[in-house]
Write a protein that holds these residues in place. Structure first.
Motif, PDB file in Angstrom:
ATOM      1  N   LEU A 271       0.680  -1.123  -0.020  1.00 45.09           N
ATOM      2  CA  LEU A 271      -0.005   0.003  -0.250  1.00 45.09           C
ATOM      3  C   LEU A 271       0.749   1.279  -0.060  1.00 45.09           C
ATOM      4  O   LEU A 271       2.037   1.131   0.288  1.00 45.09           O
ATOM      5  N   GLY A 272       0.227   2.397  -0.207  1.00 42.63           N
ATOM      6  CA  GLY A 272       0.935   3.731  -0.102  1.00 42.63           C
ATOM      7  C   GLY A 272       1.988   3.956  -1.499  1.00 42.63           C
ATOM      8  O   GLY A 272       1.301   3.478  -2.579  1.00 42.63           O
ATOM      9  N   ASP A 273       3.178   4.406  -1.055  1.00 43.73           N
ATOM     10  CA  ASP A 273       3.926   4.823  -2.113  1.00 43.73           C
ATOM     11  C   ASP A 273       5.258   4.129  -2.077  1.00 43.73           C
ATOM     12  O   ASP A 273       6.185   4.824  -1.731  1.00 43.73           O
ATOM     13  N   PRO A 274       5.445   2.746  -1.987  1.00 40.29           N
ATOM     14  CA  PRO A 274       6.759   2.070  -1.826  1.00 40.29           C
ATOM     15  C   PRO A 274       7.747   2.036  -3.093  1.00 40.29           C
ATOM     16  O   PRO A 274       8.871   1.666  -2.736  1.00 40.29           O
ATOM     17  N   CYS A 275       7.278   2.578  -3.997  1.00 34.01           N
ATOM     18  CA  CYS A 275       8.359   2.677  -5.142  1.00 34.01           C
ATOM     19  C   CYS A 275       9.501   3.610  -4.643  1.00 34.01           C
ATOM     20  O   CYS A 275       9.122   4.688  -4.262  1.00 34.01           O
ATOM     21  N   GLY A 276      10.563   3.030  -4.817  1.00 36.62           N
ATOM     22  CA  GLY A 276      11.730   3.996  -4.450  1.00 36.62           C
ATOM     23  C   GLY A 276      12.279   3.437  -3.293  1.00 36.62           C
ATOM     24  O   GLY A 276      13.450   3.822  -2.752  1.00 36.62           O
ATOM     25  N   LEU A 277      11.692   2.479  -2.490  1.00 32.65           N
ATOM     26  CA  LEU A 277      12.074   2.104  -1.206  1.00 32.65           C
ATOM     27  C   LEU A 277      12.538   0.781  -1.089  1.00 32.65           C
ATOM     28  O   LEU A 277      13.242   0.343  -0.196  1.00 32.65           O
TER      29      LEU A 277
END
Length: 122
Positions: A98-104
């Motif tokens: 969920l959310g904005d995990p791209c880049g993590l």
């Protein structure tokens, strides 16, 4: 649950399309990432797409060759891989969160599918 498929063996310069099929959760709410792990190497991010499909991310090593897309009606994310190179050889995994995990990176994703093997020969 996530299931990745579409891997195989191709020669350098060839193409493959990977699919990541999801079930058991509200697919539209989740970002989906593709990762890969080559023998003896750490898992690395390849590409990511946000829940709406409006934002996409690519590792520098695959920019211009790979394209990520999603079909929320089919609960599926695709990774079109063109101009494949031997260094693309790896087990490819899809993951969701969920959310904005791209880049993590991999730690940003809590749900993982099994991998699918891509082998590129020279």
């Amino acid at each position: 649950q996530l299931q990745a498929f579409g891997g195989g063996s191709v020669q350098a310069g060839g193409s493959l399309r990977l699919s990541c099929a999801a079930s058991g959760f509200t697919f539209d709410d989740y970002a989906i990432g593709w990762f890969r792990q080559a023998p003896g190497k750490e898992r690395e991010g390849v590409s990511c797409i946000d829940s709406s499909g409006d934002s996409t991310y690519y590792a520098d090593s695959v920019k211009g060759r790979f394209t990520i897309s999603r079909d929320n009606a089919k609960n599926t994310v695709y990774l079109q891989m063109n101009s494949l190179k031997p260094e693309d050889t790896a087990v490819y995994y899809c993951a969701a969160d969920l959310g904005d995990p791209c880049g993590l990176g991999p730690l940003g994703f809590s749900s993982w599918g099994q991998g699918t093997l891509v082998t590129v020969s020279s």
